[in-house]
Design an enzyme around this catalytic site. Sequence first.
Site, mmCIF file in Angstrom:
data_model
loop_
_atom_site.group_PDB
_atom_site.id
_atom_site.type_symbol
_atom_site.label_atom_id
_atom_site.label_comp_id
_atom_site.label_asym_id
_atom_site.label_seq_id
_atom_site.Cartn_x
_atom_site.Cartn_y
_atom_site.Cartn_z
ATOM 1 N N ASP A 251 -1.570 48.372 51.696
ATOM 2 C CA ASP A 251 -0.218 48.213 52.239
ATOM 3 C C ASP A 251 0.680 49.263 51.563
ATOM 4 O OD1 ASP A 251 2.399 47.524 52.721
ATOM 5 O OD2 ASP A 251 2.038 45.362 52.599
ATOM 6 N N CYS B 196 6.744 56.020 67.989
ATOM 7 C CA CYS B 196 6.569 56.197 69.437
ATOM 8 C C CYS B 196 7.407 55.128 70.140
ATOM 9 C CB CYS B 196 5.100 56.167 69.859
ATOM 10 S SG CYS B 196 4.251 54.667 69.413
ATOM 11 N N ASP C 257 4.324 57.874 59.850
ATOM 12 C CA ASP C 257 4.228 57.650 61.296
ATOM 13 C C ASP C 257 4.218 56.129 61.439
ATOM 14 O OD1 ASP C 257 3.833 58.298 64.010
ATOM 15 O OD2 ASP C 257 1.670 57.987 63.801
ATOM 16 N N ALA D 250 -1.857 55.953 58.489
ATOM 17 C CA ALA D 250 -2.664 57.047 59.021
ATOM 18 C C ALA D 250 -3.634 56.675 60.144
ATOM 19 C CB ALA D 250 -3.450 57.682 57.880
ATOM 20 N N PRO E 223 -5.391 55.398 63.599
ATOM 21 C CA PRO E 223 -6.811 55.785 63.517
ATOM 22 C C PRO E 223 -7.045 57.261 63.160
ATOM 23 C CG PRO E 223 -6.130 55.735 65.804
ATOM 24 C CD PRO E 223 -4.928 55.323 65.006
ATOM 25 N N GLY E 224 -6.021 57.948 62.699
ATOM 26 C CA GLY E 224 -6.270 59.279 62.165
ATOM 27 C C GLY E 224 -5.928 60.437 63.075
ATOM 28 N N LYS F 288 -3.097 61.965 63.583
ATOM 29 C CA LYS F 288 -2.287 62.964 62.860
ATOM 30 C C LYS F 288 -2.958 63.350 61.546
ATOM 31 C CE LYS F 288 1.715 61.096 65.136
ATOM 32 N NZ LYS F 288 1.002 59.893 65.643
ATOM 33 N N ASP G 271 -3.892 53.308 55.261
ATOM 34 C CA ASP G 271 -3.445 52.386 56.316
ATOM 35 C C ASP G 271 -3.721 50.964 55.844
ATOM 36 O OD1 ASP G 271 -2.639 52.825 59.489
ATOM 37 O OD2 ASP G 271 -3.500 50.852 59.055
HETATM 38 N N1 SAM Z 1 -0.632 57.902 62.380
HETATM 39 C C1 SAM Z 1 -1.599 57.230 63.217
HETATM 40 C C2 SAM Z 1 -2.244 58.259 64.137
HETATM 41 O O1 SAM Z 1 -1.623 59.287 64.423
HETATM 42 O O2 SAM Z 1 -3.390 58.035 64.551
HETATM 43 C C3 SAM Z 1 -0.976 56.113 64.030
HETATM 44 C C4 SAM Z 1 -0.271 55.132 63.142
HETATM 45 S S1 SAM Z 1 0.336 53.713 63.988
HETATM 46 C C5 SAM Z 1 1.754 54.328 64.724
HETATM 47 C C6 SAM Z 1 0.996 52.797 62.667
HETATM 48 C C7 SAM Z 1 -0.029 52.333 61.661
HETATM 49 O O3 SAM Z 1 0.658 51.727 60.576
HETATM 50 C C8 SAM Z 1 -1.025 51.297 62.157
HETATM 51 O O4 SAM Z 1 -2.322 51.814 62.028
HETATM 52 C C9 SAM Z 1 -0.854 50.112 61.195
HETATM 53 O O5 SAM Z 1 -2.076 49.511 60.820
HETATM 54 C C10 SAM Z 1 -0.220 50.792 59.991
HETATM 55 N N2 SAM Z 1 0.592 49.950 59.125
HETATM 56 C C11 SAM Z 1 1.407 48.914 59.439
HETATM 57 N N3 SAM Z 1 2.012 48.443 58.342
HETATM 58 C C12 SAM Z 1 1.580 49.200 57.300
HETATM 59 C C13 SAM Z 1 1.816 49.185 55.913
HETATM 60 N N4 SAM Z 1 2.639 48.299 55.357
HETATM 61 N N5 SAM Z 1 1.163 50.095 55.137
HETATM 62 C C14 SAM Z 1 0.323 50.998 55.697
HETATM 63 N N6 SAM Z 1 0.042 51.035 57.013
HETATM 64 C C15 SAM Z 1 0.666 50.154 57.792
#
Ligand code: SAM
Length: 436
Positions: free
Chosen positions: A284, A359, A309, A233, A235-236, A238, A256
């Site tokens: 995680d 993305c 996402d 999620a 930095p939030g 979505k 996250d």
């Molecule tokens: N959804 C966010 C937004 O719209 O602002 C952007 C998310 S970004 C594409 C992907 C995120 O996945 C990153 O913040 C990263 O820290 C997190 N991430 C990576 N591996 C993860 C895991 N195993 N569990 C949870 N979050 C994870």
Amino acid sequence: KTPFSDHNIVHFFERQFSKSGIDFKQIEQWLTIPPRFTTLRVNTSRKNVDEAIEQLKVIFANKCRRLSNTHYSISKHPIISDLIIIEVEGGFKCREVLPEGKEVIVDLRCGQSVLRGAEIYAAGVVGAPNSLKSDDKVAVFVDIDGKCLRGWKRRYEGRKVFLGNGVSFVSRRDLFSDCPNKGLAIELTDCLYPCPSLYGSKGALFYPQNLPSALCVHVLNPQPGEFVLDMCAAPGGKATHIATLMKGKGQLIAIDKSEARVSVMRDNFEKLGVEEGVKILSFDATLLLNESSENIPLKKCSFDKILVDAPCSGLGQRPQLTRDITIKALQSYPVTQKLLLKVAERLLKPGGILVYSTCSFTLHENEEVVDYILTNCPNLELKPQYPHLGGTGLKGDHKLTTEQLNLLQRFTNFDSYSVNDDTIGFFIAKFEKKLA
Ligand code: SAM
């Protein structure tokens, strides 16, 4: 005109895209240019979109205009109800600007953001001459190789790209002393691309968001009263959108893995004032159903809607002036993406909706992941997306049928300049869990 320095990567993509009849060179060129539309999501928990547009017009009229001879039109997206489009009047063209003034070097992250309209803050500046004073005219370049060390004073002879001319607010001493200035460093008055500066337009009412990112939450369609999970999620962007659409009713769990990013997400929820009914956790998400998650209050088959996402290569970001990525690194992303989706499937209620997005433009983070999930989670089926504004999925090394590809949304339409196509590269899939 290509961000990739490694020929192996280029050949790898050329082969991949040739299976869908796409000349990868066109994608490469598209990546180096910023999207011509700037989009802002309105925080509709504060104001309706028409009122927000009026307020934005006042902000644009009053604030110091960054680019000479550039005017912008501001309108509501015809389909995405809470999205505002900012467009350059008279067309979006690369401007013919020649360097004038003292040479200032910014880092790649800052330079790429500047091409999309961001301000130049002191932290992004890596090089400036000894003689730099406030009010000096400057020519801003971005260091492409990341070799210009912070505090550089001479003319930089490494690979650099000219971004535009501006005026400095700071001296060299302000930039690089032991207690450096942290604020705005340079105001650009002429820039290669005429994207608007959003300075003064952020805050509680607007969230700068790319069109597909806002669209992806509408495809999820969270409703007040539902139990919703955002597994990646921070930095939030979505998650705050989901919370806004849920109007404080029901519950959103926003997770996250990165604590630092979770802290930025908490600030974003607070700034937008949409924290009601939201639980934010740093964890995680691939381990959500393991024993280590016993303190995390999630049950199998409990969520109405889930958004994944996913962490991805980010290869859809635009502009990308340079990108060093190996095939090995590229192949690591689908491992986590598949794990996250398998956990999501177990947490989802029968009849629940799961949206997967990245993305990235690569097939193996998108269509191939979808193919894997449909094979390994027979409870999930692909569903049509509303609204469907992007292109469809691409053929390649996977078993998805044309009907299934038509249910996917892919934003890599490099030869169309419409607001729904000229976006960052993005991908969305929507699944429903079959009723038991
Ligand atoms: N959804 C966010 C937004 O719209 O602002 C952007 C998310 S970004 C594409 C992907 C995120 O996945 C990153 O913040 C990263 O820290 C997190 N991430 C990576 N591996 C993860 C895991 N195993 N569990 C949870 N979050 C994870």
